[in-house]
Design a protein around this motif. Sequence first.
Motif, short mmCIF file in Angstrom:
data_model
loop_
_atom_site.label_atom_id
_atom_site.label_comp_id
_atom_site.label_asym_id
_atom_site.label_seq_id
_atom_site.Cartn_x
_atom_site.Cartn_y
_atom_site.Cartn_z
N SER A 1 0.83 -1.21 0.00
CA SER A 1 0.00 0.00 0.00
C SER A 1 0.87 1.26 0.00
O SER A 1 0.61 2.21 -0.76
CB SER A 1 -0.92 0.01 1.23
N ALA A 2 1.91 1.26 0.85
CA ALA A 2 2.80 2.42 0.91
C ALA A 2 3.51 2.63 -0.43
O ALA A 2 3.70 3.76 -0.89
CB ALA A 2 3.81 2.25 2.03
N GLY A 3 3.89 1.52 -1.07
CA GLY A 3 4.55 1.63 -2.37
C GLY A 3 3.62 2.23 -3.42
O GLY A 3 4.05 3.06 -4.24
N LEU A 4 2.35 1.82 -3.41
CA LEU A 4 1.39 2.37 -4.36
C LEU A 4 1.17 3.87 -4.14
O LEU A 4 1.13 4.66 -5.09
CB LEU A 4 0.06 1.63 -4.25
N VAL A 5 1.03 4.25 -2.86
CA VAL A 5 0.82 5.66 -2.55
C VAL A 5 2.04 6.48 -2.95
O VAL A 5 1.93 7.59 -3.51
CB VAL A 5 0.51 5.84 -1.04
N GLY A 6 3.24 5.95 -2.68
CA GLY A 6 4.46 6.66 -3.06
C GLY A 6 4.59 6.81 -4.57
O GLY A 6 4.94 7.89 -5.07
N ALA A 7 4.29 5.74 -5.31
CA ALA A 7 4.34 5.81 -6.76
C ALA A 7 3.33 6.80 -7.30
O ALA A 7 3.60 7.54 -8.26
CB ALA A 7 4.11 4.42 -7.36
N ASP A 8 2.16 6.84 -6.67
CA ASP A 8 1.12 7.78 -7.09
C ASP A 8 1.58 9.21 -6.87
O ASP A 8 1.41 10.08 -7.74
CB ASP A 8 -0.15 7.50 -6.29
#
Length: 279
Positions: A133-140
């Motif tokens: 989840s943190a990776g997705l938010v960071g990529a976003d």
Amino acid sequence: MRFGIDSGKLLYALGVLFAAAALLYFVRDVVFDLSITVKAALLLLAFIALFVAGVALERDVLDVVAFALSGVTYVVFVGYVVVRYSPGETGTFLLLAMSAGLFVGLGYALRAGIPTPSQRTAAAALGGLLIVSAGLVGADALSGGVAYDVQTNESVTVSVPETEHTPNRYPYIEAEVGTVTASNPSPFLRALDLPSLSGCLVGPTEHPDDSVFINTDIKWDEDTIGASATKSYAVRAELPIDPNRTESQTYAIEQGHDCSTERSEPTLVVQVSQSDTID
């Protein structure tokens, strides 16, 4: 007559209701500037995390609460996907059918007795979901949001059509005065929210300081922009003109906010209001 109400269960039920309300607020695209793709993915990951928590919990009722939250999260996820991705009737049917099969399968597995994971295993699974989840938010966040570029023409000329020649009336002639370009640099589907446009007339005109209605030719139901996509929309203004005129009327066009200063020629000032618009 006394009702046997379990206070703890009542509070749990209220917690589930408030969680459902929070999820619905989350998907309204008014908080957390996240893409549609990442929001949908976070809802799905939350569903998985809550289900894992429900399987791992051993305390009475708490597992039921976790499963209820998991189910509510999945329902919101499905609704969000249907509304934002518009999969059509066939796609919606398939999504609902697969969801029904998923929950029937999970229910059967629970009744058949899924081995309860250890606290260490459950914590590792939840930690892995949190990292994803943190990776997705960071990529976003790193990929950037939608940028809007408003470009106006140098001038526009309008004239009264023969069909509009009605005495004692001031018609409004619609004319194209520029374009709005929306650019989505990210690999995610994002919400489309074009800048708010308005206008005024200044200078030696027959209708000084008139508020001018300005809009774009975007479709009423077009509210998303695809990954790495660019879209352009014509900007149109309704300009006043005396129907008794025999000659066309030319307006200079400028982009700004100052409607108080006089101009040497009839001028349409296009006002743009949105923080992430490119000047």
